[in-house]
Design an enzyme around this catalytic site. Structure first.
Site, PDB file in Angstrom:
ATOM      1  N   THR A 124       3.288  -2.964   2.906  1.00  0.00           N
ATOM      2  CA  THR A 124       2.696  -4.301   2.979  1.00  0.00           C
ATOM      3  C   THR A 124       1.174  -4.215   2.991  1.00  0.00           C
ATOM      4  O   THR A 124       0.615  -3.213   3.464  1.00  0.00           O
ATOM      5  CB  THR A 124       3.182  -4.997   4.271  1.00  0.00           C
ATOM      6  N   ASP A 125       0.527  -5.271   2.532  1.00  0.00           N
ATOM      7  CA  ASP A 125      -0.943  -5.298   2.602  1.00  0.00           C
ATOM      8  C   ASP A 125      -1.432  -5.358   4.050  1.00  0.00           C
ATOM      9  O   ASP A 125      -2.616  -5.132   4.318  1.00  0.00           O
ATOM     10  CB  ASP A 125      -1.516  -6.474   1.792  1.00  0.00           C
ATOM     11  N   GLU A 126      -0.523  -5.668   4.992  1.00  0.00           N
ATOM     12  CA  GLU A 126      -0.956  -5.795   6.390  1.00  0.00           C
ATOM     13  C   GLU A 126      -1.419  -4.463   6.972  1.00  0.00           C
ATOM     14  O   GLU A 126      -2.113  -4.437   7.987  1.00  0.00           O
ATOM     15  CB  GLU A 126       0.153  -6.437   7.235  1.00  0.00           C
ATOM     16  N   TYR A 149       3.746  -4.501  14.095  1.00  0.00           N
ATOM     17  CA  TYR A 149       4.447  -4.459  12.799  1.00  0.00           C
ATOM     18  C   TYR A 149       3.634  -3.674  11.777  1.00  0.00           C
ATOM     19  O   TYR A 149       4.136  -2.729  11.151  1.00  0.00           O
ATOM     20  CB  TYR A 149       4.704  -5.890  12.291  1.00  0.00           C
ATOM     21  N   LYS A 153       4.406  -0.023   9.904  1.00  0.00           N
ATOM     22  CA  LYS A 153       4.474   0.149   8.444  1.00  0.00           C
ATOM     23  C   LYS A 153       3.453   1.202   7.994  1.00  0.00           C
ATOM     24  O   LYS A 153       3.736   2.015   7.101  1.00  0.00           O
ATOM     25  CB  LYS A 153       4.218  -1.175   7.725  1.00  0.00           C
TER      26      LYS A 153
HETATM   27  P1  NAD Z   1      13.803  -9.154   6.181  1.00  0.00           P
HETATM   28  O1  NAD Z   1      13.546  -9.124   7.646  1.00  0.00           O
HETATM   29  O2  NAD Z   1      14.190 -10.434   5.529  1.00  0.00           O
HETATM   30  O3  NAD Z   1      14.944  -8.094   5.814  1.00  0.00           O
HETATM   31  C1  NAD Z   1      15.003  -6.825   6.383  1.00  0.00           C
HETATM   32  C2  NAD Z   1      16.411  -6.274   6.179  1.00  0.00           C
HETATM   33  O4  NAD Z   1      16.448  -4.945   6.741  1.00  0.00           O
HETATM   34  C3  NAD Z   1      17.502  -7.076   6.871  1.00  0.00           C
HETATM   35  O5  NAD Z   1      18.575  -7.296   5.991  1.00  0.00           O
HETATM   36  C4  NAD Z   1      17.912  -6.202   8.043  1.00  0.00           C
HETATM   37  O6  NAD Z   1      19.282  -6.358   8.402  1.00  0.00           O
HETATM   38  C5  NAD Z   1      17.626  -4.825   7.516  1.00  0.00           C
HETATM   39  N1  NAD Z   1      17.370  -3.842   8.582  1.00  0.00           N
HETATM   40  C6  NAD Z   1      16.565  -4.001   9.672  1.00  0.00           C
HETATM   41  N2  NAD Z   1      16.607  -2.892  10.430  1.00  0.00           N
HETATM   42  C7  NAD Z   1      17.452  -2.020   9.808  1.00  0.00           C
HETATM   43  C8  NAD Z   1      17.888  -0.716  10.106  1.00  0.00           C
HETATM   44  N3  NAD Z   1      17.485  -0.060  11.211  1.00  0.00           N
HETATM   45  N4  NAD Z   1      18.736  -0.104   9.244  1.00  0.00           N
HETATM   46  C9  NAD Z   1      19.165  -0.764   8.119  1.00  0.00           C
HETATM   47  N5  NAD Z   1      18.797  -2.004   7.816  1.00  0.00           N
HETATM   48  C10 NAD Z   1      17.947  -2.637   8.648  1.00  0.00           C
HETATM   49  O7  NAD Z   1      12.482  -8.543   5.524  1.00  0.00           O
HETATM   50  P2  NAD Z   1      11.843  -8.817   4.086  1.00  0.00           P
HETATM   51  O8  NAD Z   1      10.867  -9.926   4.217  1.00  0.00           O
HETATM   52  O9  NAD Z   1      12.919  -8.868   3.077  1.00  0.00           O
HETATM   53  O10 NAD Z   1      10.990  -7.479   3.896  1.00  0.00           O
HETATM   54  C11 NAD Z   1      11.543  -6.353   3.201  1.00  0.00           C
HETATM   55  C12 NAD Z   1      10.503  -5.260   3.146  1.00  0.00           C
HETATM   56  O11 NAD Z   1       9.333  -5.738   2.473  1.00  0.00           O
HETATM   57  C13 NAD Z   1      10.022  -4.783   4.510  1.00  0.00           C
HETATM   58  O12 NAD Z   1       9.868  -3.394   4.460  1.00  0.00           O
HETATM   59  C14 NAD Z   1       8.689  -5.480   4.696  1.00  0.00           C
HETATM   60  O13 NAD Z   1       7.828  -4.706   5.523  1.00  0.00           O
HETATM   61  C15 NAD Z   1       8.186  -5.517   3.271  1.00  0.00           C
HETATM   62  N6  NAD Z   1       7.257  -6.614   2.959  1.00  0.00           N
HETATM   63  C16 NAD Z   1       7.579  -7.906   3.246  1.00  0.00           C
HETATM   64  C17 NAD Z   1       6.704  -8.924   2.893  1.00  0.00           C
HETATM   65  C18 NAD Z   1       7.036 -10.372   3.155  1.00  0.00           C
HETATM   66  O14 NAD Z   1       6.187 -11.247   2.920  1.00  0.00           O
HETATM   67  N7  NAD Z   1       8.222 -10.707   3.620  1.00  0.00           N
HETATM   68  C19 NAD Z   1       5.485  -8.621   2.261  1.00  0.00           C
HETATM   69  C20 NAD Z   1       5.190  -7.273   1.971  1.00  0.00           C
HETATM   70  C21 NAD Z   1       6.087  -6.288   2.315  1.00  0.00           C
HETATM   71  P1  TYD Z   2       4.292 -15.170   8.656  1.00  0.00           P
HETATM   72  O1  TYD Z   2       5.154 -15.918   7.689  1.00  0.00           O
HETATM   73  O2  TYD Z   2       4.849 -14.814   9.998  1.00  0.00           O
HETATM   74  O3  TYD Z   2       3.751 -13.884   7.873  1.00  0.00           O
HETATM   75  P2  TYD Z   2       2.598 -12.808   8.292  1.00  0.00           P
HETATM   76  O4  TYD Z   2       2.262 -12.995   9.724  1.00  0.00           O
HETATM   77  O5  TYD Z   2       3.292 -11.499   8.053  1.00  0.00           O
HETATM   78  O6  TYD Z   2       1.456 -13.055   7.365  1.00  0.00           O
HETATM   79  O7  TYD Z   2       2.973 -16.028   8.895  1.00  0.00           O
HETATM   80  C1  TYD Z   2       2.136 -16.404   7.819  1.00  0.00           C
HETATM   81  C2  TYD Z   2       0.916 -17.081   8.418  1.00  0.00           C
HETATM   82  O8  TYD Z   2       1.317 -18.318   9.016  1.00  0.00           O
HETATM   83  C3  TYD Z   2       0.270 -16.284   9.539  1.00  0.00           C
HETATM   84  O9  TYD Z   2      -1.152 -16.490   9.482  1.00  0.00           O
HETATM   85  C4  TYD Z   2       0.829 -16.911  10.810  1.00  0.00           C
HETATM   86  C5  TYD Z   2       1.022 -18.353  10.415  1.00  0.00           C
HETATM   87  N1  TYD Z   2       2.134 -19.072  11.046  1.00  0.00           N
HETATM   88  C6  TYD Z   2       1.884 -20.348  11.624  1.00  0.00           C
HETATM   89  O10 TYD Z   2       0.743 -20.844  11.639  1.00  0.00           O
HETATM   90  N2  TYD Z   2       2.945 -21.005  12.172  1.00  0.00           N
HETATM   91  C7  TYD Z   2       4.203 -20.481  12.184  1.00  0.00           C
HETATM   92  O11 TYD Z   2       5.131 -21.144  12.742  1.00  0.00           O
HETATM   93  C8  TYD Z   2       4.428 -19.198  11.595  1.00  0.00           C
HETATM   94  C9  TYD Z   2       5.807 -18.599  11.593  1.00  0.00           C
HETATM   95  C10 TYD Z   2       3.365 -18.545  11.026  1.00  0.00           C
END
Ligand code: NAD
Ligand code: TYD
Length: 340
Positions: A124-126, A149, A153
């Site tokens: 992630t970019d985070e 988090y 990562k």
């Molecule tokens: P999500 O929380 O929707 O899904 C995560 C999945 O992983 C779930 O199905 C969960 O059951 C499974 N999981 C959790 N712990 C596990 C374990 N110990 N063993 C096996 N499975 C397990 O997350 P997401 O938003 O789909 O993110 C997927 C990936 O992309 C992550 O690695 C996250 O860091 C990365 N990512 C997410 C975003 C975003 O905006 N959501 C952005 C950049 C990168």
């Molecule tokens: P989020 O979807 O949790 O993603 P991330 O923290 O990984 O970027 O949050 C996106 C942005 O929105 C973040 O700046 C936190 C903010 N946020 C709110 O203001 N209210 C909310 O209820 C949530 C869930 C997030």
């Protein structure tokens, strides 16, 4: 091709598998997911019937359950599985280290032992931390994670890098910006706002709502991962972003406008501790080297996402009447009531 995808019952992993199997229906694809609160069998609708698809409910830390799939031979591993929500990481940092760092280490170890020719670590970019009002993160930006988090990562990224340098495991790391789209669990900003607004409930904005996130449609992210699987250069990092910077307030206002709901639903609530102010990602490398381009504008993608949630009320009703209740009690209500 025999591919292991982890986290395929979550938001991005399930979108990836759906698109990948539609394009490559002959793939032997093993989906390893623990089905935590974020993993959902309903997210797998539409791809469980492919002949080469296998679902394994397992923890990525569980060597015994996973080793047989490595013994049988794999052409690639894509590790999406993770604990993914920043607010939860503030409450439970150990769980994040366990899954995101140690779980990744277990997969890297197996991949090394069984000489898997490609390992994609979905990051992630985070991991880059936070930006001031200008500039973008590049692949060379230093890692400076601020939340548990992001730190977990970054830890996984560093292990992945070390496995490439020390053991020659062909690892590629992807760092994507904030995703949105169908099947996203309603603890994240966009689905949370959408569902609350549909129910006529308050929409919480942390702090002043002027934090900036850089949004990408999940389908564009998934196509980028597929291109990296095919052509990504081992030992390198690819940023994946679509240059859609928006303040949280702008995003929330857009959703309310599309739904025809009043801005009076917005509540400014206590800020997140250590809240990153701004993310912005330079993704020129993947465009130049692999020819990837995002195809979905933020305006089109957001309108389609709103329509998806409106049409899939049964999907989210089931979530919010189940496990979601504990999230609501533990993380959401205290914020709204000003206790955090
Ligand atoms: P999500 O929380 O929707 O899904 C995560 C999945 O992983 C779930 O199905 C969960 O059951 C499974 N999981 C959790 N712990 C596990 C374990 N110990 N063993 C096996 N499975 C397990 O997350 P997401 O938003 O789909 O993110 C997927 C990936 O992309 C992550 O690695 C996250 O860091 C990365 N990512 C997410 C975003 C975003 O905006 N959501 C952005 C950049 C990168
Ligand atoms: P989020 O979807 O949790 O993603 P991330 O923290 O990984 O970027 O949050 C996106 C942005 O929105 C973040 O700046 C936190 C903010 N946020 C709110 O203001 N209210 C909310 O209820 C949530 C869930 C997030």
């Amino acid at each position: 091709m025999r591919l292991m995808v982890t986290g395929g019952a979550g938001f991005i992993g399930s979108n990836f598998i759906r698109g990948f199997l539609a394009r490559h229906p002959e793939t032997q694809l093993i989906n390893v997911d623990l089905l935590t609160y974020a993993g959902n069998r309903d997210n797998m609708e539409g791809f469980t019937s492919y002949p080469g698809y296998v679902f394994v409910q397992a923890d990525i830390n569980d060597r015994e359950q996973l080793v047989k799939f490595f013994e049988q031979g794999l052409d690639g591993v894509i590790n999406f599985a993770a604990e993914s929500h920043v607010d939860r990481s503030i409450a439970e940092p150990h769980l994040f280290a366990q899954t995101n760092i140690l779980g990744t280490l277990n997969l890297l170890t197996l991949a090394r032992e069984y000489e898997v020719p490609k390992f994609i670590q979905i990051s992630t970019d985070e991991v880059y931390g936070t930006l001031g009002p200008t500039g973008q993160f590049t692949e060379e930006s230093p890692l400076a994670p601020n939340s548990p988090y992001a730190a977990s990562k970054a830890g996984a990224d560093l292990l992945a890098r070390a496995f490439y340098i020390t053991y020659g495991l062909p690892v590629v790391i992807t760092r994507c910006s904030n995703n949105y789209g169908p099947y996203q669990f309603p603890e994240k900003l966009i689905p949370l706002v959408l569902i609350n607004a549909l129910k006529g409930e308050p929409v919480p904005l942390y702090g002043d709502g002027k934090q900036v996130r850089d949004w990408i449609h999940v389908a564009d992210h998934c196509r980028a991962v597929e291109m990296i699987l095919q052509q990504g250069k081992p030992g390198t990092v690819y940023n994946i972003g679509a240059e859609n910077e928006r303040t949280n307030l702008e995003v929330v206002r857009s959703i309310l406008r599309i739904l025809g709901k009043p801005e009076s639903l917005i509540r400014f609530v206590a800020d997140r501790p250590g809240h990153d102010r701004r993310y912005a990602l330079a993704a020129g490398k993947i465009r130049r080297e692999l020819g990837w381009e995002p195809e979905i504008s933020f305006e089109q993608g957001l309108a389609e996402t709103v329509a998806w949630y409106v049409e899939h009320q049964a999907w989210w009703e089931k979530i919010i009447s189940g496990e979601y209740q504990s999230y609501y009690q533990r993380f959401y209500l205290p914020r709204l009531e000003g206790k955090e």
